[in-house]
Enzyme design. Structure first.
Site, PDB file in Angstrom:
ATOM      1  N   ASP A  39       0.819  -1.317   0.037  1.00  0.00           N
ATOM      2  CA  ASP A  39      -0.115  -0.024   0.100  1.00  0.00           C
ATOM      3  C   ASP A  39       0.922   1.435  -0.097  1.00  0.00           C
ATOM      4  O   ASP A  39       1.497   1.508   0.896  1.00  0.00           O
ATOM      5  CB  ASP A  39      -0.779   0.010   1.212  1.00  0.00           C
ATOM      6  CG  ASP A  39      -1.843  -0.797   1.089  1.00  0.00           C
ATOM      7  OD1 ASP A  39      -2.829  -1.027   0.036  1.00  0.00           O
ATOM      8  OD2 ASP A  39      -2.232  -1.795   2.037  1.00  0.00           O
ATOM      9  N   HIS A  70      -0.239  -0.939  -4.832  1.00  0.00           N
ATOM     10  CA  HIS A  70      -1.330  -0.218  -4.887  1.00  0.00           C
ATOM     11  C   HIS A  70      -1.151   1.229  -4.702  1.00  0.00           C
ATOM     12  O   HIS A  70      -0.545   1.762  -3.537  1.00  0.00           O
ATOM     13  CB  HIS A  70      -2.294  -0.846  -3.877  1.00  0.00           C
ATOM     14  CG  HIS A  70      -3.749   0.049  -3.805  1.00  0.00           C
ATOM     15  ND1 HIS A  70      -4.740  -0.276  -2.757  1.00  0.00           N
ATOM     16  CD2 HIS A  70      -4.428   0.862  -4.538  1.00  0.00           C
ATOM     17  CE1 HIS A  70      -5.649   0.511  -3.161  1.00  0.00           C
ATOM     18  NE2 HIS A  70      -5.629   1.283  -4.170  1.00  0.00           N
ATOM     19  N   MET A 141     -12.584  -1.001  -3.540  1.00  0.00           N
ATOM     20  CA  MET A 141     -12.195  -0.328  -2.051  1.00  0.00           C
ATOM     21  C   MET A 141     -13.464  -0.683  -1.220  1.00  0.00           C
ATOM     22  O   MET A 141     -14.392  -0.259  -1.673  1.00  0.00           O
ATOM     23  CB  MET A 141     -11.972   0.996  -2.016  1.00  0.00           C
ATOM     24  CG  MET A 141     -10.321   1.250  -2.689  1.00  0.00           C
ATOM     25  SD  MET A 141      -9.165   0.360  -1.979  1.00  0.00           S
ATOM     26  CE  MET A 141      -8.896   0.776  -0.517  1.00  0.00           C
ATOM     27  N   GLY A 148      -5.543   0.970   7.524  1.00  0.00           N
ATOM     28  CA  GLY A 148      -5.624  -0.428   7.829  1.00  0.00           C
ATOM     29  C   GLY A 148      -6.759  -0.543   8.790  1.00  0.00           C
ATOM     30  O   GLY A 148      -6.658   0.363   9.869  1.00  0.00           O
TER      31      GLY A 148
END
Length: 227
Positions: A39, A70, A141, A148
């Protein structure tokens, strides 16, 4: 990187031990992870700041499977080449991150990576039909991006189902990112998702020195999907 639609679990290293990322990648792969999800956040497009291309390059030798990067950043285009050179197998950009997503997807493929398209919870799927020939993965998403450990947004299941129908028999992965647990995984898998990104649900209770809980956590998700 061959295509198949079997269920894949992609642990997000955002939930791993930041002081031992290389060892964490090896440990979670040894316990059955299919991909490793990285991420990347810029503190601008999303309210958090994480990793850059140098971190991805440092991780690459420790990842035997797929490095799934990502990009939760804006702008995206100036950084594509750096992440591709860092070894990203898949680079995913957000449709909301800039005005020229088609060009961004072209640039990702041109850099030699698979191209992913991410959609935030508040974003519809109207743009997707115009991009289907440019993407290798669509990421839905199921939390608002940036942190998180958030709760799953159930309204996104209908979006997953609509995208699965839209994809048809094209070789495009349908990925879920956010709030994946043994309770939510069956919902999105039934709707058509084949790649599940999970952070705390995978890394909870384990460590590099005691990685067995990682395997148990992933088996719990797989078993829940299998019914």
């Amino acid at each position: 990187m061959s295509f198949d639609r079997s269920l894949k679990i992609a642990p997000s290293i955002l939930a791993a031990d930041f002081a031992a990322f290389g060892a964490e990648c090896r440990a979670v792969e040894d316990q059955g992870a299919d991909w490793i999800h990285v991420d990347v956040m810029d503190g601008h497009f999303v309210p958090n700041l994480t990793f850059g291309p140098a971190m991805c390059a440092a991780l690459r030798p420790h990842i035997r499977t797929v490095m799934d990067v990502h990009l939760m950043i804006a702008p995206v285009d100036p950084y594509i080449e750096a992440f591709a050179k860092a070894g990203a197998d898949i680079i995913t950009a957000h449709v909301e991150a800039g005005p020229h997503i088609h060009r961004t997807l072209q640039a990702i493929r041109g850099a030699g990576a698979k191209a992913g398209l991410a959609l935030n919870p508040g974003t519809g799927i109207e743009a997707v039909p115009h991009l289907l020939d440019m993407v290798d993965l669509i990421c839905v998403m199921t939390v608002n991006p940036g942190f998180g450990g958030q709760s799953f947004i159930a309204s996104q299941v209908a979006k997953v189902r609509a995208l699965r129908e839209m994809i048809g028999d094209r070789p495009i992965h349908l990925q879920i990112d956010g709030g994946v647990t043994p309770e939510t995984a069956p919902l999105v898998a039934e709707a058509g998702a084949d790649v599940l990104v999970a952070g705390s649900a995978v890394f909870r209770g384990g460590s590099v020195s005691d990685p067995a809980p990682y395997g148990a956590n992933m088996r719990a998700i797989r078993d829940a999907v299998a019914g």
